[in-house]
Design a protein around this motif. Structure first.
Motif, PDB file in Angstrom:
ATOM      1  N   ALA A  18       0.863  -1.178   0.000  1.00 39.41           N
ATOM      2  CA  ALA A  18       0.000   0.000   0.000  1.00 39.41           C
ATOM      3  C   ALA A  18       0.900   1.229   0.000  1.00 39.41           C
ATOM      4  O   ALA A  18       1.767   1.373   0.864  1.00 39.41           O
ATOM      5  N   LYS A  19       0.695   2.112  -0.988  1.00 42.20           N
ATOM      6  CA  LYS A  19       1.511   3.316  -1.117  1.00 42.20           C
ATOM      7  C   LYS A  19       0.606   4.541  -1.069  1.00 42.20           C
ATOM      8  O   LYS A  19      -0.391   4.601  -1.785  1.00 42.20           O
ATOM      9  N   CYS A  20       0.991   5.504  -0.258  1.00 40.48           N
ATOM     10  CA  CYS A  20       0.284   6.783  -0.215  1.00 40.48           C
ATOM     11  C   CYS A  20       0.878   7.656  -1.320  1.00 40.48           C
ATOM     12  O   CYS A  20       2.064   7.971  -1.302  1.00 40.48           O
ATOM     13  N   LEU A  21       0.054   8.035  -2.283  1.00 42.41           N
ATOM     14  CA  LEU A  21       0.528   8.797  -3.431  1.00 42.41           C
ATOM     15  C   LEU A  21       0.794  10.262  -3.099  1.00 42.41           C
ATOM     16  O   LEU A  21       1.450  10.960  -3.860  1.00 42.41           O
ATOM     17  N   ASP A  22       0.295  10.727  -1.958  1.00 43.71           N
ATOM     18  CA  ASP A  22       0.437  12.134  -1.587  1.00 43.71           C
ATOM     19  C   ASP A  22       1.782  12.450  -0.936  1.00 43.71           C
ATOM     20  O   ASP A  22       2.234  13.588  -0.977  1.00 43.71           O
ATOM     21  N   ASN A  23       2.411  11.443  -0.300  1.00 46.43           N
ATOM     22  CA  ASN A  23       3.669  11.733   0.402  1.00 46.43           C
ATOM     23  C   ASN A  23       4.681  10.580   0.348  1.00 46.43           C
ATOM     24  O   ASN A  23       5.636  10.565   1.100  1.00 46.43           O
ATOM     25  N   ASN A  24       4.467   9.604  -0.518  1.00 46.43           N
ATOM     26  CA  ASN A  24       5.415   8.504  -0.746  1.00 46.43           C
ATOM     27  C   ASN A  24       5.665   7.609   0.460  1.00 46.43           C
ATOM     28  O   ASN A  24       6.705   6.966   0.547  1.00 46.43           O
ATOM     29  N   VAL A  25       4.733   7.541   1.401  1.00 49.79           N
ATOM     30  CA  VAL A  25       4.828   6.592   2.510  1.00 49.79           C
ATOM     31  C   VAL A  25       4.241   5.268   2.024  1.00 49.79           C
ATOM     32  O   VAL A  25       3.238   5.251   1.321  1.00 49.79           O
ATOM     33  N   ALA A  26       4.886   4.160   2.387  1.00 51.71           N
ATOM     34  CA  ALA A  26       4.419   2.845   1.938  1.00 51.71           C
ATOM     35  C   ALA A  26       4.535   1.829   3.069  1.00 51.71           C
ATOM     36  O   ALA A  26       5.317   2.001   4.006  1.00 51.71           O
ATOM     37  N   SER A  27       3.733   0.766   2.957  1.00 51.78           N
ATOM     38  CA  SER A  27       3.810  -0.339   3.892  1.00 51.78           C
ATOM     39  C   SER A  27       3.292  -1.576   3.175  1.00 51.78           C
ATOM     40  O   SER A  27       2.848  -1.493   2.033  1.00 51.78           O
ATOM     41  N   GLN A  28       3.335  -2.716   3.845  1.00 49.26           N
ATOM     42  CA  GLN A  28       2.909  -3.959   3.207  1.00 49.26           C
ATOM     43  C   GLN A  28       2.209  -4.864   4.198  1.00 49.26           C
ATOM     44  O   GLN A  28       2.282  -4.663   5.405  1.00 49.26           O
ATOM     45  N   GLY A  29       1.537  -5.868   3.670  1.00 48.97           N
ATOM     46  CA  GLY A  29       0.858  -6.847   4.500  1.00 48.97           C
ATOM     47  C   GLY A  29       0.500  -8.069   3.678  1.00 48.97           C
ATOM     48  O   GLY A  29       0.521  -8.030   2.451  1.00 48.97           O
ATOM     49  N   LYS A  30       0.142  -9.146   4.341  1.00 49.81           N
ATOM     50  CA  LYS A  30      -0.231 -10.385   3.664  1.00 49.81           C
ATOM     51  C   LYS A  30      -1.622 -10.278   3.028  1.00 49.81           C
ATOM     52  O   LYS A  30      -1.956 -11.017   2.117  1.00 49.81           O
ATOM     53  N   THR A  31      -2.465  -9.371   3.537  1.00 51.99           N
ATOM     54  CA  THR A  31      -3.792  -9.124   2.980  1.00 51.99           C
ATOM     55  C   THR A  31      -3.927  -7.635   2.683  1.00 51.99           C
ATOM     56  O   THR A  31      -3.136  -6.815   3.182  1.00 51.99           O
ATOM     57  N   ILE A  32      -4.942  -7.283   1.902  1.00 54.56           N
ATOM     58  CA  ILE A  32      -5.184  -5.865   1.622  1.00 54.56           C
ATOM     59  C   ILE A  32      -5.486  -5.121   2.912  1.00 54.56           C
ATOM     60  O   ILE A  32      -4.979  -4.021   3.154  1.00 54.56           O
ATOM     61  N   GLU A  33      -6.293  -5.717   3.772  1.00 54.65           N
ATOM     62  CA  GLU A  33      -6.659  -5.081   5.036  1.00 54.65           C
ATOM     63  C   GLU A  33      -5.434  -4.838   5.913  1.00 54.65           C
ATOM     64  O   GLU A  33      -5.298  -3.789   6.539  1.00 54.65           O
ATOM     65  N   GLU A  34      -4.547  -5.827   5.973  1.00 57.02           N
ATOM     66  CA  GLU A  34      -3.327  -5.690   6.774  1.00 57.02           C
ATOM     67  C   GLU A  34      -2.409  -4.617   6.191  1.00 57.02           C
ATOM     68  O   GLU A  34      -1.816  -3.828   6.933  1.00 57.02           O
TER      69      GLU A  34
END
Length: 47
Positions: A18-34
């Protein structure tokens, strides 16, 4: 208080990124919700 951000989610192998397009912060998870939960936490730390 509620802030809205533009977010893009991509599947990369076994992870959702999941990437925030407004400030380039990103994270990840095994599911979309996570991935979204982890991105929310990363944005809180960023702000």
């Amino acid at each position: 208080m509620s802030i809205k951000y533009n977010v893009m989610i991509q599947k990369e192998e076994e992870w959702y990124v999941a990437k925030c397009l407004d400030n380039n912060v990103a994270s990840q998870g095994k599911t979309i919700e996570e991935a979204l939960k982890n991105l929310r936490e990363a944005l809180e730390l960023y702000l």
